[in-house]
Design a protein around this motif. Structure first.
Motif, short mmCIF file in Angstrom:
data_model
loop_
_atom_site.label_atom_id
_atom_site.label_comp_id
_atom_site.label_asym_id
_atom_site.label_seq_id
_atom_site.Cartn_x
_atom_site.Cartn_y
_atom_site.Cartn_z
N SER A 179 29.63 48.11 69.58
CA SER A 179 28.76 48.94 69.10
C SER A 179 27.88 48.21 67.89
CB SER A 179 29.60 50.07 68.50
OG SER A 179 30.51 49.67 67.77
N ALA A 180 28.49 47.33 67.23
CA ALA A 180 27.70 46.35 66.20
C ALA A 180 26.64 45.65 66.70
CB ALA A 180 28.76 45.52 65.61
N ILE A 181 26.63 45.38 68.04
CA ILE A 181 25.46 44.70 68.75
C ILE A 181 24.60 45.66 69.14
CG2 ILE A 181 25.01 43.34 70.75
CD1 ILE A 181 27.83 41.87 70.64
N LEU A 182 24.92 46.61 69.81
CA LEU A 182 23.99 47.74 70.22
C LEU A 182 23.25 48.28 69.27
CD1 LEU A 182 23.15 49.86 72.44
CD2 LEU A 182 24.77 51.37 71.39
N LEU A 183 23.71 48.66 67.90
CA LEU A 183 23.18 49.12 66.93
C LEU A 183 22.33 48.26 65.85
CD1 LEU A 183 25.70 51.81 66.29
CD2 LEU A 183 23.04 52.29 67.15
N THR A 184 22.40 46.78 66.17
CA THR A 184 21.59 45.95 65.25
C THR A 184 20.68 45.32 66.26
OG1 THR A 184 23.38 44.14 65.67
CG2 THR A 184 23.53 45.39 63.87
N MET A 185 20.36 45.68 67.61
CA MET A 185 19.40 45.19 68.26
C MET A 185 18.46 46.08 68.46
SD MET A 185 19.62 42.54 70.51
CE MET A 185 20.76 41.13 71.01
N PRO A 186 17.18 45.74 68.99
CA PRO A 186 16.12 46.50 68.91
C PRO A 186 16.19 47.54 70.03
CG PRO A 186 15.42 44.45 69.86
CD PRO A 186 16.80 44.20 69.31
N GLY A 187 15.42 48.73 70.04
CA GLY A 187 15.62 49.49 71.07
C GLY A 187 15.88 51.15 70.22
N ALA A 188 16.10 51.88 71.33
CA ALA A 188 16.35 53.38 70.91
C ALA A 188 17.61 53.54 71.51
CB ALA A 188 15.31 54.16 71.51
N PRO A 189 18.79 53.45 70.84
CA PRO A 189 20.03 53.42 71.42
C PRO A 189 20.67 54.95 71.84
CG PRO A 189 20.20 52.25 69.25
CD PRO A 189 18.76 52.85 69.44
N TYR A 190 21.08 54.85 73.01
CA TYR A 190 21.82 56.16 73.34
C TYR A 190 23.41 55.88 73.22
CZ TYR A 190 17.91 58.75 75.46
OH TYR A 190 16.63 59.38 75.57
N LEU A 191 23.95 57.04 72.77
CA LEU A 191 25.51 57.00 72.57
C LEU A 191 26.12 58.24 73.34
CD1 LEU A 191 28.14 56.28 71.01
CD2 LEU A 191 27.30 57.80 69.07
N TYR A 192 26.79 57.76 74.36
CA TYR A 192 27.33 58.80 75.13
C TYR A 192 28.57 59.53 74.47
CZ TYR A 192 29.86 60.47 79.62
OH TYR A 192 30.37 61.31 80.55
N TYR A 193 28.81 60.85 74.55
CA TYR A 193 29.68 61.77 73.98
C TYR A 193 31.11 60.96 73.78
CZ TYR A 193 32.11 63.77 77.68
OH TYR A 193 32.98 64.15 78.86
N GLY A 194 31.84 60.95 73.13
CA GLY A 194 33.38 60.29 73.13
C GLY A 194 33.53 58.82 72.89
N GLU A 195 32.35 58.17 73.09
CA GLU A 195 32.56 56.78 72.72
C GLU A 195 33.01 56.52 71.21
OE1 GLU A 195 32.30 54.19 74.81
OE2 GLU A 195 32.30 55.72 76.47
N GLU A 196 32.36 57.38 70.23
CA GLU A 196 32.57 57.09 68.96
C GLU A 196 33.96 57.46 68.55
OE1 GLU A 196 31.46 61.76 69.20
OE2 GLU A 196 31.14 59.69 70.27
N ILE A 197 34.81 58.03 69.42
CA ILE A 197 36.22 58.19 69.37
C ILE A 197 37.13 57.31 70.08
CG2 ILE A 197 36.03 60.53 68.04
CD1 ILE A 197 37.19 61.93 70.62
#
Length: 515
Positions: free
Chosen positions: A351-369
């Motif tokens: 998630s640290a890579i996804l959210l520090t890379m360029p783009g418009a990130p999608y987060l699938y429900y439940g991944e955050e837990i």
């Protein structure tokens, strides 16, 4: 409690995030670079106690979506359908009764917009349900007025094709031509017989679809559409017709709502995906998902950074105006934590890579837990765990979970109280991304230095800001040189120590530095 739960509850000393001294206010960068939260309503939150998630249940949780930091919600299908997943629509202008009413949905829209949360709905137009009134009529005979709404052929003209199918990344079904029961005329259904393909060579079909888009944009008020199976509007040997259709679709939708958001599912490599950009300005980056897994599981630091740079440059050659919809998982792939061997350190770094890379990130429900799930698809879409089971009034019961249970996943209510939980990790990363323009909308430049194999190193740059990002994807501690002038640490994951122009990085650790 299982060991995995005890580890999470104990907290991860290696996961401390270091905030800058002065934190800027977060900015909503959607759609260009904002975060979109994907919701399967069936599994999300049950407001009426019938065991099935519903739209009012989502409305109850909009403050949660806002707290997480997401700027938009993408809903998997919400229209009437005979299947649990609802990717086979029977009425394009209604809400599935299990989910509520159109008034419930309009209320959800209003409440979401009050919170500056955009709403994107799944639009399934490649095919309908075989129970859709159009198809019910179409199968009655060659002279029926709806016959040409679908693709029909006489058996003798397709004899060599009936048993043939090219397996694709997004479908492994063995048949494309289906017998409705008379043994003479067959209809085309790329995915399954219950999903007959609409005939877009028929101008009436195209007008029907444009009117449906107008209904949802103008009468209901959604902000945009996720276009399912966008590559298959016409057969794969007619890609130019596919590209032309989506340009026409975009023009029709923008005439109704100039700022309409359109994101397409074109499940293929960049050379196939890129030509869709003029019609679908946002496209899911499936290469990102697969290369992220490869990078973490092989400890190959630069493979993803190089791939992402290659894709962005390639897309730029097609059109300068595009949105790269990056994903680390979605409703069709095994849950990310499973894909990473249930390693919590790898998971946090993903998630640290996804959210520090360029783009418009999608987060699938439940991944955050840290939800879990493997195929079949139902088990990738299990109920969200809001609270411990004894107190969880909103947890859905439409399916008995196999992977995401109280023994394996710590519920949200407990994670909120743990500063080192997955939830607070995701929340902190999203806040940091939305508070640093370079991370959201900056360019991507690869570090020129030849670092050890496990290191991923890149710069994110705007005119006024530059951030140097380092990730150690390996198990072994590594010490590397830092470009001159980068000494201010704004984020740390795991054991990452900066001193005198060097950074010491432990297992699956990351650091972000500014000048």
């Amino acid at each position: 409690m299982k060991n995995s739960k005890l580890i999470l509850m104990a907290g991860f000393a290696f996961a401390a995030a270091c905030a800058p001294k002065e934190v800027a206010e977060p900015v909503n960068y959607w759609p260009e670079a904002g975060v979109t939260y994907e919701i399967f309503v069936q599994s999300f939150n049950d407001s009426d106690g019938d065991g099935i998630g519903d739209l009012n249940g989502v409305t109850e949780k909009l403050d949660y979506v806002k707290e997480l930091g997401a700027n938009a919600i993408w809903f998997m299908p919400i229209m009437p359908s005979p299947s649990y997943h609802k990717y086979d629509v029977t009425d394009y202008r209604a809400i599935h009764p299990d989910y509520g009413t159109m008034e419930d949905f309009k209320n959800l829209l209003e409440e979401a917009h009050k919170r500056d949360i955009k709403i994107v709905i799944d639009m399934i137009i490649n095919h309908s349900s075989s129970e859709h009134p159009w198809f019910v009529e179409s199968r009655k005979g060659r002279d029926n007025e709806f016959r040409d709404y679908y693709v029909w052929a006489q058996k003798d003209t397709i004899a060599e094709s009936i048993e043939k199918k090219v397996i694709t990344l997004d479908s492994d079904n063995i048949r494309q031509w289906h017998d409705p029961g008379n043994g003479d005329d067959f209809y085309y259904g790329f995915f399954i017989g219950g999903m007959p393909d609409l005939n877009f060579d028929n101008p009436k079909v195209r007008e029907e679809i444009y009117d449906i888009g107008k209904f949802w944009l103008e009468e209901v008020g959604v902000d945009g559409f996720r276009l399912d199976a966008a590559k298959h509007i016409f057969p794969d040997d007619r890609p130019l017709d596919n590209h032309a259709f989506w340009k026409e679709f975009r023009a029709k939708m923008e005439a109704i709502k100039p700022d309409v958001y359109l994101v397409g599912e074109v499940y293929d490599k960049k050379e196939i995906v890129a030509p869709y950009l003029p019609g679908l300005p946002a496209l899911f980056n499936f290469d990102f998902h697969y290369t992220l897994l490869e990078a973490l599981n092989t400890e190959n630091g630069m493979v993803l950074a190089k791939k992402q740079k290659e894709i962005l440059d390639f897309y730029q050659g097609i059109t300068p105006n595009f949105i790269d919809a990056t994903i680390s998982s979605n409703h069709d792939q095994p849950r990310l934590l499973n894909e990473l061997g249930s390693d919590p350190e790898k998971y946090k770094q993903a998630s640290a890579i996804l959210l520090t890379m360029p783009g418009a990130p999608y987060l699938y429900y439940g991944e955050e837990i840290g939800m879990l799930g493997l195929k079949p698809d139902e088990n990738i879409r299990e109920p969200f765990l809001w609270d411990v089971i004894e107190k969880d009034q909103g947890r859905t019961k439409w399916i008995e979970p196999v992977y995401s249970t109280d023994a394996t996943v710590t519920p949200l209510s407990v994670q909120k109280e743990d500063p080192n939980s997955y939830f607070n990790h995701y929340k902190g990363l999203i806040f940091m991304r939305n508070s640093n323009p370079a991370l959201a909308i900056g360019t991507l430049e690869l570090a020129p230095e030849d670092y050890p194999k496990s290191i991923m190193a890149y710069f994110r740059k705007t005119q006024n800001e530059e951030i140097f990002v380092l990730h150690n994807l390996g198990k072994e501690e590594v010490t590397v040189d830092v470009p001159k002038g980068f000494s201010n640490k704004i984020y740390q994951l795991g054991q990452a120590v900066y001193a005198e122009g060097k950074v010491k990085l432990g297992k699956n650790s990351s650091i972000l530095l500014t000048k």
